[in-house]
Design a protein around this motif. Structure first.
Motif, PDB file in Angstrom:
ATOM      1  N   GLN A   1      76.529  29.054  13.080  1.00 43.34           N
ATOM      2  CA  GLN A   1      76.409  29.678  11.759  1.00 43.34           C
ATOM      3  C   GLN A   1      75.685  28.791  10.749  1.00 43.34           C
ATOM      4  OE1 GLN A   1      80.819  30.724  11.852  1.00 43.34           O
ATOM      5  NE2 GLN A   1      80.009  32.312  10.523  1.00 43.34           N
TER       6      GLN A   1
ATOM      7  N   CYS B   1      83.767  37.566   8.500  1.00 41.28           N
ATOM      8  CA  CYS B   1      82.910  36.491   9.006  1.00 41.28           C
ATOM      9  C   CYS B   1      82.090  35.927   7.852  1.00 41.28           C
ATOM     10  CB  CYS B   1      81.976  37.060  10.076  1.00 41.28           C
ATOM     11  SG  CYS B   1      80.840  35.847  10.762  1.00 41.28           S
ATOM     12  N   LEU B   2      81.981  34.600   7.796  1.00 35.35           N
ATOM     13  CA  LEU B   2      81.217  33.975   6.714  1.00 35.35           C
ATOM     14  C   LEU B   2      79.730  34.332   6.786  1.00 35.35           C
ATOM     15  CD1 LEU B   2      82.863  30.435   6.548  1.00 35.35           C
ATOM     16  CD2 LEU B   2      83.213  32.380   5.011  1.00 35.35           C
TER      17      LEU B   2
ATOM     18  N   HIS C   1      86.731  34.620  18.071  1.00 35.66           N
ATOM     19  CA  HIS C   1      85.642  35.005  17.156  1.00 35.66           C
ATOM     20  C   HIS C   1      84.587  33.893  17.089  1.00 35.66           C
ATOM     21  CE1 HIS C   1      84.205  36.713  13.113  1.00 35.66           C
ATOM     22  NE2 HIS C   1      83.626  35.520  13.170  1.00 35.66           N
ATOM     23  N   GLU C   2      85.055  32.643  16.920  1.00 40.23           N
ATOM     24  CA  GLU C   2      84.109  31.523  16.789  1.00 40.23           C
ATOM     25  C   GLU C   2      83.399  31.234  18.113  1.00 40.23           C
ATOM     26  OE1 GLU C   2      83.470  30.862  13.877  1.00 40.23           O
ATOM     27  OE2 GLU C   2      85.302  31.509  12.885  1.00 40.23           O
TER      28      GLU C   2
ATOM     29  N   HIS D   1      80.401  33.287  18.533  1.00 41.56           N
ATOM     30  CA  HIS D   1      79.212  32.778  17.825  1.00 41.56           C
ATOM     31  C   HIS D   1      78.409  31.838  18.724  1.00 41.56           C
ATOM     32  CE1 HIS D   1      79.466  34.346  13.780  1.00 41.56           C
ATOM     33  NE2 HIS D   1      80.719  33.949  13.619  1.00 41.56           N
TER      34      HIS D   1
HETATM   35 ZN    ZN Z   1      82.054  34.558  12.146  1.00 41.62          ZN
END
Ligand code: ZN
Length: 180
Positions: free
Chosen positions: A51, A92-93, A134-135, A138
């Motif tokens: 990210q 999510c950021l 979730h991470e 990514h």
């Molecule tokens: Zn995320």
């Protein structure tokens, strides 16, 4: 320490696949500190290196309200996942303002390395299990909106593109303003 810019969906760099961390050195410790600062400032409960446009297998997570229990997962591998699944509302950021339900394994065991390269294993449930999965997505180049229907995903994509254009215009105006 420094705040790192967070890539916004649908930036294609969010779909790069991360490679394993090999060097457990000072540069890695700086990256971890910067990622933690960026996550806390956002604020968020987790951040993957992908990210912040660093395509290495590294996650920082802190699910506590006090924000005082940073967990670092380097080269994480899920060694076991429960058959039981749960739906959680995720955000999510990289997709700010969007929340939607995603079904994942309710419990997972994860093997990873810490900042010094030592291996550890944790069994997670609840929010921590959601966050780890979730991470880790990514790191594979996957954003949570890809679990949603194509209709929802396209609406989110259009909204994000519009917002990002607005932010870029604002930044350009601000930069132009400084010249006068
Ligand atoms: Zn995320």
């Amino acid at each position: 320490m420094a705040l790192l810019p967070i890539l916004r969906y649908p930036d294609p760099r969010l779909h790069k696949v991360a490679t394993p961390v090999i060097a457990f050195d000072a540069a890695l410790r700086t990256l971890i500190a910067d990622m933690a600062e960026t996550m806390y400032e956002a604020p968020g409960v987790g951040l993957a290196a992908s990210q912040v446009d660093v395509h290495q297998q590294l996650l920082v997570i802190d699910i506590t309200d006090a924000k005082d229990q940073l967990q670092v997962f380097i080269n994480p591998v899920i060694t076991w996942a429960s058959e039981e699944r749960e739906v959680y509302d995720e955000g999510c950021l990289s997709v700010p303002g969007i929340y939607d339900g995603v079904e994942r394994a309710a419990r997972v065991k994860v093997k990873a390395q810490d900042a010094s390269g030592s291996f550890f294993e944790v069994e997670a449930d609840g929010l921590l299990a959601v966050c780890i999965q979730h991470e880790m997505d990514h790191l594979l180049g996957k954003v949570f909106v890809e679990y949603l229907s194509p209709l929802k995903r396209n609406r989110i994509k259009a909204k994000m593109v519009k917002e990002t254009r607005g932010l870029e215009r604002e930044a350009a105006l601000k930069a132009a303003g400084r010249r006068y």
